[in-house]
Each structure stands twice: as C-alpha cells, then as structure tokens.
Design a protein around this motif. Structure first.
Motif, PDB file in Angstrom:
ATOM      1  N   GLY A  88      -7.848 -15.310  24.332  1.00  0.00           N
ATOM      2  CA  GLY A  88      -8.383 -16.495  24.972  1.00  0.00           C
ATOM      3  C   GLY A  88      -7.529 -16.898  26.156  1.00  0.00           C
ATOM      4  O   GLY A  88      -6.572 -16.209  26.546  1.00  0.00           O
ATOM      5  N   PRO A  89      -7.812 -18.066  26.745  1.00  0.00           N
ATOM      6  CA  PRO A  89      -7.126 -18.467  27.979  1.00  0.00           C
ATOM      7  C   PRO A  89      -5.693 -18.940  27.805  1.00  0.00           C
ATOM      8  O   PRO A  89      -4.924 -18.930  28.765  1.00  0.00           O
ATOM      9  CB  PRO A  89      -8.010 -19.599  28.515  1.00  0.00           C
ATOM     10  N   TYR A 139      -9.580 -18.811  19.188  1.00  0.00           N
ATOM     11  CA  TYR A 139      -9.592 -17.453  19.697  1.00  0.00           C
ATOM     12  C   TYR A 139      -9.888 -16.396  18.633  1.00  0.00           C
ATOM     13  O   TYR A 139     -10.177 -15.246  18.965  1.00  0.00           O
ATOM     14  CB  TYR A 139      -8.271 -17.138  20.407  1.00  0.00           C
ATOM     15  N   GLU A 148     -12.960 -22.858  23.187  1.00  0.00           N
ATOM     16  CA  GLU A 148     -12.264 -21.663  23.658  1.00  0.00           C
ATOM     17  C   GLU A 148     -10.886 -21.489  23.033  1.00  0.00           C
ATOM     18  O   GLU A 148     -10.300 -20.407  23.103  1.00  0.00           O
ATOM     19  CB  GLU A 148     -12.144 -21.682  25.191  1.00  0.00           C
ATOM     20  N   ALA A 149     -10.346 -22.553  22.424  1.00  0.00           N
ATOM     21  CA  ALA A 149      -9.044 -22.437  21.753  1.00  0.00           C
ATOM     22  C   ALA A 149      -9.156 -21.764  20.395  1.00  0.00           C
ATOM     23  O   ALA A 149      -8.144 -21.388  19.805  1.00  0.00           O
ATOM     24  CB  ALA A 149      -8.407 -23.813  21.605  1.00  0.00           C
TER      25      ALA A 149
END
Length: 348
Positions: free
Chosen positions: A16-17, A152, A149-150
């Motif tokens: 993820g980011p 993952y 999005e966290a």
C-alpha cells in the motif's frame, strides 16, 4: 539478555501507500528462535535500533519478515526509502515479547484486535495456524485503520477467512468514506459491542498503545474478560521528544568494571530513554513493560525513593531469569528533580 544474529536483506516490497514488507535471510541458515507474536530489534547502519514484529510464520531457515509503516522523517523509514538494498547485512537481537499464541480450551473463543501494522504479529499467528492444518477455534479478527487503503492485507485476510470458516475478519475504519459498508469507529468499541460476554474468551491486541490500553480496560471491566486472558504488546514511538525547557538531570550508571558513568537526562523522560541514548539498553517495547530488555539494578539508597512497581511490571520481573529485589524496568521509571543523581547499573 537476548542473543544477536546477522541477517541479510533479501527483498523490500511495498504494502500500500504507507507500508512495506522487509524480508530478511538468516546468514547462518537458522536465525533466532522466534515465535509468532514475538518481535526483534534491528540495528540500522547508523546504529539506531528499531523493533518490529515477526510478520510471517516461523521458518526453519530462520527467515524473517516485518511490515513497516513509513513515517515522514523516521530514521528507519528514510533508510528504507533512500538506502536499503537487497544484500545489505544487518545485526538483529531478540526475540522479545510474550504475546504468543496460547492453544485455547474447548469452546474458548478468540478475539484479535489490531491497528495499523499491529496486524503483523496476528497475521504471523494465523499463518502458522494455517500451515499447521487441523481444526481452528472460533476467531474474530478486528483490524482498524483510518482509511480503506491502509488495510493493506485486506484481500489476503478475506481469502484466509474464506478458507477457514471459523475465522471472521472484521475491518473497522475510523474515518470511513460514505460508501463503506463495514464497521465504523474503533476496533475496541466494535469488539465490545459485538461480544458483550467475554468471560470465556481470550484476546490478543497489537498496535497503538492507546488502543491496547483502552481495549484492556473496556473488555475486562465491561465484557467480563479475565485479565489473564488479555495478551498484548503495544508499540510506541522509538524515542519520545523531551519537552522544551525540561530540567536536565544527571544519572549515574555503574559499569561491569565498577566504574561510574554520568549520563544526562531530561526531567519528565524515562530512565530507559537516557540509557538507550548511551547505548546501554534497548528500548524494545516502547515503554509497555512487555519485554524486560531494559531491566536494571537500582542502588539500595535510591530504590526506596521510587514508587512501587505496578502489577504488570511486577509480573514481568518475576517471570524473567534470575529475579532480584533491586531489579526494575527502566522504561517504567519517570525521572523528576527528586531523582537527580539516581544510581543504577548492570544486574547483580
């Protein structure tokens, strides 16, 4: 003290980011004898120490994985972003922690609560269970984050739950978008709402200290969970920042050769912070009284000036090897002007 081992970076993959997976290969082909749920300390090339949970099932070849949240300006984060490469050799110590899987009694449900990369040790436990085969107990896994999005590992955990019918995966978002159809809020509140009676349950909680502390209180006081069945390792920032204008104290440290060192320390900080800055102890568990790595001996004249250790510290000190009445955990001692000149040293 735990032993040290040498590992080589074998892979770095994004998760993820804001997170990544760091894979390490044991140089001796065996590595440290770590269990799912435990963690290790990694020494960065600049000498800083950082602690990470095992994020995979224990392996016969000693290989380790860590799931690391990337923080702006963090020493390990910047190393991973700019310098870390496969083939780099690192020194590790461990294993630490006692938040490991306890085989449940018949009809004993299991709850797992995580926030952020606190999912890593719980994921390792589930991976080990999955590799072992056999029947699973009833397990409810709550994983909290701010945004989708966290999460993952959401697809992997959903797939595992599909294979293992007694595993229920419940993602929880604190700042959920309008189209989110799952749980909202905090993991500890979601667990308490869904499980009002935990008198026969066992709980594992990993992640932010605030979550772990509130979960312990909420589930034991409101849901009847026996405190002995609450297992947790919480992780705090590696080094607290001293308050502006804090009074500087002096701590005296007795070395193995009997000589004394004078160490600076800030009032309001922990004894472990001053000792860690001098390289004398590892601040492994972030002050959660979870590992015993900062156990020290306090000089008799100073021991009586300290408050009595809390029950959690007492339990851990009693469980460590060679306990002694003068032992304390440096992470549990907050310094103030009345402790200026405090004398401590290696364990007798």
């Amino acid at each position: 003290m735990s032993d040290h081992y040498f590992y080589t970076v074998s892979d770095i993959q994004p998760l993820g980011p804001q997170a990544l997976r760091l894979s390490l290969r044991a140089d001796d082909g065996r590595g440290m004898p770590i269990r799912a749920g435990q963690f290790f300390s990694l020494r960065l090339p600049d000498g800083a120490e950082r602690s990470y949970s095992l994020a995979c099932a224990p392996r016969a070849d000693g290989g380790l994985e860590a799931q690391i949240r990337l923080r702006d300006g963090g020493r390990c984060s910047e190393w991973l972003r700019r310098e870390a490469l496969p083939g780099q050799r690192l020194r590790l110590t461990g294993p630490y922690g006692d938040c490991v899987w306890q085989p449940p009694a018949p009809e004993e449900p299991v709850l797992m609560l995580a926030t952020g990369t606190g999912i890593a040790p719980l994921y390792a436990m589930l991976a080990e269970l999955d590799a072992g085969g056999g029947d699973w107990p009833e397990i409810d896994l709550y994983w909290g984050a701010d945004r989708p999005e966290a999460l993952y590992l959401e697809k992997e955990l959903a797939a595992l739950a599909a294979r293992r019918p007694t595993l229920r995966f419940i993602p929880v978002l604190a700042a959920a978008p309008a189209d989110w159809v799952g749980e909202r809020g905090r993991v500890q509140h979601a667990a308490a709402d869904r499980h009002p009676d935990l008198s026969r349950a066992r709980v594992y909680a990993c992640g932010a200290p605030a979550m772990v502390d509130e979960a312990r209180r909420l589930l034991t006081e409101s849901c009847g969970l026996p405190e002995a069945r609450f297992h947790a390792d919480a992780f705090a920032p590696a080094q607290p920042i001293a308050a502006s204008g804090a009074e500087t104290l002096a701590i005296r440290w007795r070395r193995e050769d009997g000589q004394w060192l004078a160490l600076p320390a800030d009032a309001g900080s922990r004894l472990a912070d001053a000792l860690a800055a001098a390289g004398l102890v590892l601040p492994v568990c972030g002050g959660q009284a979870a590992c015993g790595a900062c156990r020290v001996a306090i000089s008799p004249d100073w021991l009586e000036r300290l408050p009595e250790p809390a029950r959690r510290e007492q339990r851990l000190l009693a469980a460590l090897d060679a306990p002694h009445p003068r032992h304390r955990l440096a992470c549990q001692i907050t310094l103030h002007p009345g402790l200026n000149g405090l004398q401590a040293g290696i364990r007798p």
